[in-house]
Write a protein that holds these residues in place. Structure first.
Motif, PDB file in Angstrom:
ATOM      1  N   UNK B   9      41.362  43.185 -49.354  1.00  0.00           N
ATOM      2  CA  UNK B   9      41.286  43.776 -50.697  1.00  0.00           C
ATOM      3  C   UNK B   9      42.648  44.326 -51.119  1.00  0.00           C
ATOM      4  N   UNK B  10      43.300  45.021 -50.184  1.00  0.00           N
ATOM      5  CA  UNK B  10      44.615  45.603 -50.479  1.00  0.00           C
ATOM      6  C   UNK B  10      45.608  44.504 -50.853  1.00  0.00           C
ATOM      7  N   UNK B  11      45.582  43.393 -50.105  1.00  0.00           N
ATOM      8  CA  UNK B  11      46.484  42.270 -50.413  1.00  0.00           C
ATOM      9  C   UNK B  11      46.224  41.744 -51.818  1.00  0.00           C
ATOM     10  N   UNK B  12      44.936  41.585 -52.173  1.00  0.00           N
ATOM     11  CA  UNK B  12      44.600  41.045 -53.492  1.00  0.00           C
ATOM     12  C   UNK B  12      44.974  42.009 -54.614  1.00  0.00           C
ATOM     13  N   UNK B  13      44.741  43.292 -54.405  1.00  0.00           N
ATOM     14  CA  UNK B  13      45.113  44.270 -55.423  1.00  0.00           C
ATOM     15  C   UNK B  13      46.625  44.259 -55.642  1.00  0.00           C
ATOM     16  N   UNK B  14      47.375  44.223 -54.523  1.00  0.00           N
ATOM     17  CA  UNK B  14      48.838  44.210 -54.624  1.00  0.00           C
ATOM     18  C   UNK B  14      49.326  42.960 -55.328  1.00  0.00           C
ATOM     19  N   UNK B  15      48.696  41.806 -55.002  1.00  0.00           N
ATOM     20  CA  UNK B  15      49.165  40.548 -55.596  1.00  0.00           C
ATOM     21  C   UNK B  15      48.943  40.545 -57.099  1.00  0.00           C
ATOM     22  N   UNK B  16      47.994  41.344 -57.570  1.00  0.00           N
ATOM     23  CA  UNK B  16      47.769  41.452 -59.014  1.00  0.00           C
ATOM     24  C   UNK B  16      48.590  42.592 -59.622  1.00  0.00           C
ATOM     25  N   UNK B  17      49.372  43.248 -58.797  1.00  0.00           N
ATOM     26  CA  UNK B  17      50.240  44.320 -59.316  1.00  0.00           C
ATOM     27  C   UNK B  17      49.475  45.563 -59.729  1.00  0.00           C
ATOM     28  N   UNK B  18      48.301  45.777 -59.138  1.00  0.00           N
ATOM     29  CA  UNK B  18      47.465  46.912 -59.528  1.00  0.00           C
ATOM     30  C   UNK B  18      47.764  48.127 -58.656  1.00  0.00           C
ATOM     31  N   UNK B  19      47.773  49.314 -59.256  1.00  0.00           N
ATOM     32  CA  UNK B  19      48.027  50.502 -58.442  1.00  0.00           C
ATOM     33  C   UNK B  19      46.979  51.598 -58.643  1.00  0.00           C
ATOM     34  N   UNK B  20      46.185  51.517 -59.727  1.00  0.00           N
ATOM     35  CA  UNK B  20      45.153  52.548 -59.964  1.00  0.00           C
ATOM     36  C   UNK B  20      43.779  51.904 -59.897  1.00  0.00           C
ATOM     37  N   UNK B  21      43.012  52.308 -58.903  1.00  0.00           N
ATOM     38  CA  UNK B  21      41.795  51.582 -58.547  1.00  0.00           C
ATOM     39  C   UNK B  21      40.581  52.506 -58.583  1.00  0.00           C
ATOM     40  N   UNK B  22      39.535  52.077 -59.282  1.00  0.00           N
ATOM     41  CA  UNK B  22      38.249  52.785 -59.240  1.00  0.00           C
ATOM     42  C   UNK B  22      37.313  52.045 -58.296  1.00  0.00           C
ATOM     43  N   UNK B  23      36.553  52.800 -57.493  1.00  0.00           N
ATOM     44  CA  UNK B  23      35.647  52.218 -56.499  1.00  0.00           C
ATOM     45  C   UNK B  23      34.210  52.613 -56.812  1.00  0.00           C
ATOM     46  N   UNK B  24      33.301  51.636 -56.742  1.00  0.00           N
ATOM     47  CA  UNK B  24      31.887  51.937 -56.980  1.00  0.00           C
ATOM     48  C   UNK B  24      31.024  51.334 -55.872  1.00  0.00           C
ATOM     49  N   UNK B  25      30.137  52.147 -55.332  1.00  0.00           N
ATOM     50  CA  UNK B  25      29.273  51.745 -54.216  1.00  0.00           C
ATOM     51  C   UNK B  25      27.810  51.985 -54.570  1.00  0.00           C
ATOM     52  N   UNK B  26      26.917  51.091 -54.132  1.00  0.00           N
ATOM     53  CA  UNK B  26      25.490  51.379 -54.313  1.00  0.00           C
ATOM     54  C   UNK B  26      25.055  52.485 -53.363  1.00  0.00           C
ATOM     55  N   UNK B  27      23.867  53.048 -53.624  1.00  0.00           N
ATOM     56  CA  UNK B  27      23.388  54.208 -52.875  1.00  0.00           C
ATOM     57  C   UNK B  27      23.552  54.022 -51.360  1.00  0.00           C
ATOM     58  N   UNK B  28      23.150  52.870 -50.844  1.00  0.00           N
ATOM     59  CA  UNK B  28      23.153  52.662 -49.395  1.00  0.00           C
ATOM     60  C   UNK B  28      24.536  52.562 -48.779  1.00  0.00           C
ATOM     61  N   UNK B  29      25.558  52.394 -49.609  1.00  0.00           N
ATOM     62  CA  UNK B  29      26.928  52.266 -49.091  1.00  0.00           C
ATOM     63  C   UNK B  29      27.827  53.420 -49.531  1.00  0.00           C
ATOM     64  N   UNK B  30      27.245  54.445 -50.187  1.00  0.00           N
ATOM     65  CA  UNK B  30      28.055  55.529 -50.749  1.00  0.00           C
ATOM     66  C   UNK B  30      28.923  56.221 -49.683  1.00  0.00           C
ATOM     67  N   UNK B  31      28.407  56.297 -48.453  1.00  0.00           N
ATOM     68  CA  UNK B  31      29.166  56.960 -47.385  1.00  0.00           C
ATOM     69  C   UNK B  31      30.461  56.225 -47.038  1.00  0.00           C
ATOM     70  N   UNK B  32      30.572  54.971 -47.473  1.00  0.00           N
ATOM     71  CA  UNK B  32      31.810  54.218 -47.239  1.00  0.00           C
ATOM     72  C   UNK B  32      32.892  54.588 -48.247  1.00  0.00           C
ATOM     73  N   UNK B  33      32.509  55.339 -49.272  1.00  0.00           N
ATOM     74  CA  UNK B  33      33.457  55.630 -50.350  1.00  0.00           C
ATOM     75  C   UNK B  33      34.717  56.330 -49.823  1.00  0.00           C
ATOM     76  N   UNK B  34      34.517  57.381 -49.035  1.00  0.00           N
ATOM     77  CA  UNK B  34      35.685  58.115 -48.557  1.00  0.00           C
ATOM     78  C   UNK B  34      36.547  57.281 -47.606  1.00  0.00           C
TER      79      UNK B  34
END
Lengths: 317, 317
Positions: B9-34
C-alpha cells in the motif's frame, strides 16, 4: 397538535417562496418533529426531518438541507449565520419569582446574571426582579457563538466572564453550565433551577479531581486518538493538527458522533476530544478509555502546567 | 504490528505522489486502524482515521476524505468506483476441505456456489474441491454492486440468482446471507460456516412469519417515518419519495445511523427503511417501533399482495 406554533413560520416560508423544507430538532424537542412536519405538509410543503442526534446549533444537518431549499433549526440560537438556515428559538416561560430561592445564598449585593437560550428572552425581567430585591445586576453580551445578552452555552461562558462579577447567578437546569461558569470566571457561582426552585452554590473541585484522575490514567497510553468532529460547527482542525504533533503515538480520528461503542471498537488507549467540549467532562463514565480535553492533553505532554488548568471553550476569534 | 500488510500500500501511495491519507475500516477490523496508521505515519504520511461506524463499501467516509487526498477503504469490494478511493480487500484464508461437512446435506449433484467478499478469492478452489467430489458447480457473476464472481452481499443476491441452480451452497458465517439467498432465489440453500464446519439447511419461513407480525403491528400507525440514508451508497431518494406519497401519515426522515435511540427520540409509530436492507430484518428486536422494508410497506398500503413478498435488495440498474 404541535406544541410549537407553526402559523408564523408557514407565513415566512411562503413569503420567501420556499416549498421544500428540512426540519431539525434537538433531542429534547424531537417528539415535535412529526406534529410540526404534519402541519407543514398539510400547508402544502414538502418536508424532510433530520433524524440524526442534535445537541446544538453547532450541528446543522447539511445532509437534510441538501434535500430541501431551507433548513429550519429549532431550539437554539445561531452559533453562525448560514444561508438557507432559519433558527427558530423555542422559548420556555418561567416565573421569575422563583429566583427568590437563590437570594439567601448570595454573599454580596452585586452579581452577574447568566442563563441558557430557552430562558434568555426573560433576562431583563430576571434582572429587574433582582434589582427590586436590592441587588446590582450585571448582564453582559456573549460573543459570536453565544450572541444573546446573558446567554451561556456548555462551550462558551463569555457572557459570564464579561460581567466581571465576583458572584454570578446562573438560572437554568443542570450543573454543567454553572460549573463551567465557575471554572471560566473563578467567581462564586449560585445555580438556580427555575422549575424546581432548587438553589445551590456550585463546586467545581470535584470535577477537577475527577479530571486529574482521568489524566493520570492517560499517561501511559501507547496509542492516542485525536478526535476531530465532522459536525458543521465543531470542527477544530487546526487545534487537532497542533495536538497530534505533540506525540508520536497520536493520530487524527474523525467522528460524527463521539460514542462509547465506536471508541471501544477503535481500541485506542486514550482519546483527546476537540469536538463538543462537554463530551469529555460529561460522558467520561460511559467511555471505555480516558477522553481528555485539549488543555488536559497539553498538561500530560508537559507543555502546560497543572496550575494553568482551563475548561475547554469554543470562543469566537 | 498490523495484521494487515502495509508495504505494498505504501509503495502504491508513494507512486501516486500522495501524502495525506484517510483510512476507513469496517467494525470487525477497526482495531487494525492504529497499527496501520502507525505504519503509514512512520513512513512519512499524514494520516486520519475514520472513527464512524462502517458496515460496507456503501458507506464511504466523505468527511474523512475531505481532510486527505485519498480514502483507503479496507475490507470491502467496491460497490461503486470513486475517484480518490482505494479499496483494500482483506482476505481470509480457509481450508476448502471444510466444505466436505456440507456434502451430506446436498440433495442433488448440481449446485450453485456463493460466498462473501473475504472468501471470494478462494471461490475457484472451493468449486474445484466440490467438482472433485462429483458435483457440477455453477458460479455466476454478480452485478455492479457485488462485482466479484460468486460474491453476495447482505443487500445483493444477484450472484446466487444468476446461477439458476435449484440448490445453492453458501460458504460464510451467519445466516442472514443464506436466508436472503433463499428468499431471492426460492432455491434450497445450505449454509456452511468454514471456520466451525457447521452446515445446515436454511429456513426463511421463520423470518417471514416474524416480518408478517411486524407488518401487522404497523397497520394502525398514525405517523410513519420514511427513512432516507445519508450514506454514500445507501440513499434511495426516488424510492423514499415514491413511498411517502402512499400515505398522508408519512414523512421523509434523513438518518446517518439508523439506531434505536434516535427512532425512540423521534417517536414515530412506524418506520420504513430505505437505507441498508439488513437493518429492518436484523435489528427489529432492538427497535422501539416496527421498521418495515419498502415492499412490506407496499403490502400494508394495499398496493402489493402478500404473495409478492420479496426481500429488499440494492440491485444495479
Amino acid at each position: 397538535m404541535s406544541l410549537i406554533p407553526t402559523d408564523d413560520l408557514i407565513v415566512r416560508l411562503r413569503s420567501r417562496g420556499l416549498s421544500r423544507v428540512a426540519l431539525q430538532f434537538p433531542a429534547g424537542l424531537k417528539r415535535e418533529a412529526w406534529p410540526v412536519a404534519s402541519a407543514l405538509r398539510e400547508a402544502g410543503f414538502e418536508v424532510v426531518i433530520s433524524g440524526d442526534p442534535c445537541y446544538g446549533a453547532c450541528d446543522l444537518d447539511r445532509d437534510a438541507l441538501a434535500l430541501a431549499e431551507v433548513l429550519v433549526h429549532f431550539g437554539h440560537a445561531p452559533v453562525e449565520e448560514r444561508e438557507n438556515v432559519i433558527y427558530e428559538t423555542v422559548r420556555s416561560v418561567i416565573d421569575v419569582g422563583a429566583l427568590a430561592a437563590a437570594l439567601p445564598l448570595l454573599s454580596g449585593r452585586s452579581l452577574g446574571l447568566v442563563t441558557t437560550v430557552q430562558h434568555v428572552h426573560q433576562i431583563d425581567e430576571m434582572a429587574a426582579f433582582l434589582e427590586e430585591q436590592g441587588f446590582r445586576v450585571s448582564v453582559a453580551p456573549g460573543d459570536g457563538r453565544a450572541p444573546l445578552c446573558g446567554q451561556v452555552l456548555g462551550c462558551n461562558f463569555q457572557a459570564a466572564r464579561s460581567t466581571g462579577a465576583e458572584e454570578i447567578l446562573y438560572v437554568g437546569t443542570g450543573l454543567f453550565h454553572p460549573i463551567g461558569v465557575q471554572l471560566a470566571t473563578k467567581a462564586r457561582v449560585i445555580a438556580l433551577d427555575p422549575y424546581t426552585g432548587a438553589a445551590e452554590e456550585v463546586d467545581a473541585s470535584r470535577l477537577i479531581r475527577r479530571r486529574f484522575a482521568v489524566m493520570e490514567k492517560a499517561r501511559d497510553a501507547e496509542s492516542i486518538g485525536i478526535i476531530v468532529s465532522t459536525k458543521s460547527g465543531q470542527q477544530r482542525l487546526d487545534l487537532a493538527r497542533r495536538l497530534v504533533l505533540l506525540s508520536e503515538r497520536a493520530v487524527l480520528v474523525t467522528m460524527r458522533e463521539v460514542c462509547p461503542d465506536e471508541l471501544l471498537n477503535l481500541g485506542f488507549d486514550c482519546y483527546v476530544n476537540t469536538a463538543c467540549p462537554r463530551l469529555a467532562y460529561d460522558d467520561q463514565v460511559r467511555f471505555p478509555a480516558p477522553v481528555l480535553s485539549p488543555a488536559e492533553f497539553e498538561i500530560i505532554c508537559g507543555i502546560r502546567s497543572f496550575d494553568d488548568y482551563i475548561i475547554d471553550e469554543f470562543l469566537s476569534a
